[in-house]
Design a protein around this motif. Structure first.
Motif, PDB file in Angstrom:
ATOM      1  N   MET A 262       0.863  -1.189   0.000  1.00 58.74           N
ATOM      2  CA  MET A 262       0.000   0.000   0.000  1.00 58.74           C
ATOM      3  C   MET A 262       0.896   1.233   0.000  1.00 58.74           C
ATOM      4  N   SER A 263       0.599   2.152  -0.864  1.00 56.55           N
ATOM      5  CA  SER A 263       1.415   3.357  -0.927  1.00 56.55           C
ATOM      6  C   SER A 263       1.047   4.299   0.213  1.00 56.55           C
ATOM      7  N   ASP A 264       1.919   5.305   0.441  1.00 59.48           N
ATOM      8  CA  ASP A 264       1.649   6.303   1.476  1.00 59.48           C
ATOM      9  C   ASP A 264       0.330   7.020   1.219  1.00 59.48           C
ATOM     10  N   LEU A 265       0.039   7.289  -0.050  1.00 66.10           N
ATOM     11  CA  LEU A 265      -1.193   7.974  -0.405  1.00 66.10           C
ATOM     12  C   LEU A 265      -2.406   7.136   0.010  1.00 66.10           C
ATOM     13  N   ASP A 266      -2.359   5.824  -0.230  1.00 68.58           N
ATOM     14  CA  ASP A 266      -3.454   4.936   0.170  1.00 68.58           C
ATOM     15  C   ASP A 266      -3.597   4.910   1.685  1.00 68.58           C
ATOM     16  N   LEU A 267      -2.490   4.884   2.402  1.00 69.10           N
ATOM     17  CA  LEU A 267      -2.526   4.866   3.861  1.00 69.10           C
ATOM     18  C   LEU A 267      -3.143   6.159   4.386  1.00 69.10           C
ATOM     19  N   MET A 268      -2.722   7.279   3.855  1.00 71.20           N
ATOM     20  CA  MET A 268      -3.284   8.553   4.311  1.00 71.20           C
ATOM     21  C   MET A 268      -4.773   8.634   3.977  1.00 71.20           C
ATOM     22  N   GLY A 269      -5.157   8.103   2.815  1.00 77.37           N
ATOM     23  CA  GLY A 269      -6.571   8.069   2.449  1.00 77.37           C
ATOM     24  C   GLY A 269      -7.373   7.207   3.418  1.00 77.37           C
ATOM     25  N   ALA A 270      -6.796   6.061   3.799  1.00 80.45           N
ATOM     26  CA  ALA A 270      -7.470   5.173   4.752  1.00 80.45           C
ATOM     27  C   ALA A 270      -7.619   5.857   6.104  1.00 80.45           C
ATOM     28  N   LEU A 271      -6.582   6.524   6.556  1.00 75.47           N
ATOM     29  CA  LEU A 271      -6.662   7.234   7.837  1.00 75.47           C
ATOM     30  C   LEU A 271      -7.686   8.367   7.773  1.00 75.47           C
ATOM     31  N   SER A 272      -7.748   9.048   6.640  1.00 72.36           N
ATOM     32  CA  SER A 272      -8.742  10.120   6.469  1.00 72.36           C
ATOM     33  C   SER A 272     -10.159   9.551   6.476  1.00 72.36           C
ATOM     34  N   ARG A 273     -10.358   8.399   5.830  1.00 68.13           N
ATOM     35  CA  ARG A 273     -11.685   7.775   5.832  1.00 68.13           C
ATOM     36  C   ARG A 273     -12.064   7.315   7.234  1.00 68.13           C
ATOM     37  N   LEU A 274     -11.089   6.782   7.972  1.00 72.35           N
ATOM     38  CA  LEU A 274     -11.349   6.366   9.353  1.00 72.35           C
ATOM     39  C   LEU A 274     -11.745   7.570  10.205  1.00 72.35           C
ATOM     40  N   GLU A 275     -10.997   8.650  10.066  1.00 71.63           N
ATOM     41  CA  GLU A 275     -11.307   9.870  10.808  1.00 71.63           C
ATOM     42  C   GLU A 275     -12.708  10.373  10.460  1.00 71.63           C
ATOM     43  N   GLY A 276     -13.068  10.327   9.188  1.00 68.39           N
ATOM     44  CA  GLY A 276     -14.395  10.749   8.763  1.00 68.39           C
ATOM     45  C   GLY A 276     -15.498   9.861   9.327  1.00 68.39           C
ATOM     46  N   ALA A 277     -15.247   8.556   9.355  1.00 69.31           N
ATOM     47  CA  ALA A 277     -16.243   7.622   9.900  1.00 69.31           C
ATOM     48  C   ALA A 277     -16.447   7.849  11.392  1.00 69.31           C
ATOM     49  N   VAL A 278     -15.359   8.072  12.124  1.00 75.83           N
ATOM     50  CA  VAL A 278     -15.465   8.328  13.564  1.00 75.83           C
ATOM     51  C   VAL A 278     -16.184   9.653  13.800  1.00 75.83           C
ATOM     52  N   SER A 279     -15.887  10.652  13.001  1.00 78.37           N
ATOM     53  CA  SER A 279     -16.552  11.949  13.123  1.00 78.37           C
ATOM     54  C   SER A 279     -18.053  11.811  12.863  1.00 78.37           C
ATOM     55  N   ALA A 280     -18.424  11.043  11.839  1.00 79.69           N
ATOM     56  CA  ALA A 280     -19.841  10.841  11.529  1.00 79.69           C
ATOM     57  C   ALA A 280     -20.538  10.078  12.661  1.00 79.69           C
ATOM     58  N   LEU A 281     -19.867   9.080  13.233  1.00 79.07           N
ATOM     59  CA  LEU A 281     -20.433   8.344  14.365  1.00 79.07           C
ATOM     60  C   LEU A 281     -20.659   9.278  15.541  1.00 79.07           C
ATOM     61  N   ARG A 282     -19.670  10.109  15.853  1.00 79.08           N
ATOM     62  CA  ARG A 282     -19.812  11.043  16.973  1.00 79.08           C
ATOM     63  C   ARG A 282     -20.963  12.028  16.720  1.00 79.08           C
TER      64      ARG A 282
END
Length: 148
Positions: free
Chosen positions: A1-21
């Motif tokens: 997985m490239s750095d770009l994919d990892l950062m995208g995954a972390l951004s999606r995780l952050e967005g999902a947690v924000s939406a849950l909150r």
């Protein structure tokens, strides 16, 4: 997985947690700061740990008096209650009220069910590896935060 994919995954995780909150705040009718307190107490209760003002102060990075005011307000609003500490009659533990505990449980049921199902699909080794990776990500975030 490239750095770009990892950062995208972390951004999606952050967005999902924000939406849950956001959904939790709406369902419980509380602010973001109040939700942080409710979640901390709920997780402690689920782990059979008690919560004191000192624990919340450490978690929130606030002074004891500031947390006392926050707990007072959440107690008046019917979300928290103080109960006597059986080991020290001078101190109190902080708990969710039965109505807030019930509302939080209902709000989290679907998410918790899916997360438990996901984690059950991992081998014990993969679960341990996942926890280590999450801990390393948290350490990297904490180390890189301003003022650290």
């Amino acid at each position: 997985m490239s750095d770009l994919d990892l950062m995208g995954a972390l951004s999606r995780l952050e967005g999902a947690v924000s939406a849950l909150r956001s959904r939790l705040r709406d369902q419980l009718g509380v602010s973001a700061g109040d939700l942080t307190v409710i979640q901390f107490v709920a997780r402690a209760e689920a782990a059979h740990r008690t919560v004191r003002v000192k624990d919340l102060a450490t978690h929130l990075g606030l002074t004891g008096p500031a947390v006392t005011g926050l707990v007072d307000r959440l107690e008046r609003a019917g979300h928290l209650c103080r109960v006597p500490n059986p080991d020290d009659g001078r101190s109190r533990h902080i708990e969710l009220t039965p109505s807030t505990r019930q509302a939080y449980t209902v709000a989290m049921d679907g998410t918790n069910s899916l997360l438990h199902e996901l984690m059950a699909s991992f081998s014990e080794r993969d679960r341990a590896r996942f926890v280590r990776i999450v801990d390393r990500v948290i350490a990297a975030i904490d180390h890189g935060s301003p003022g650290s």
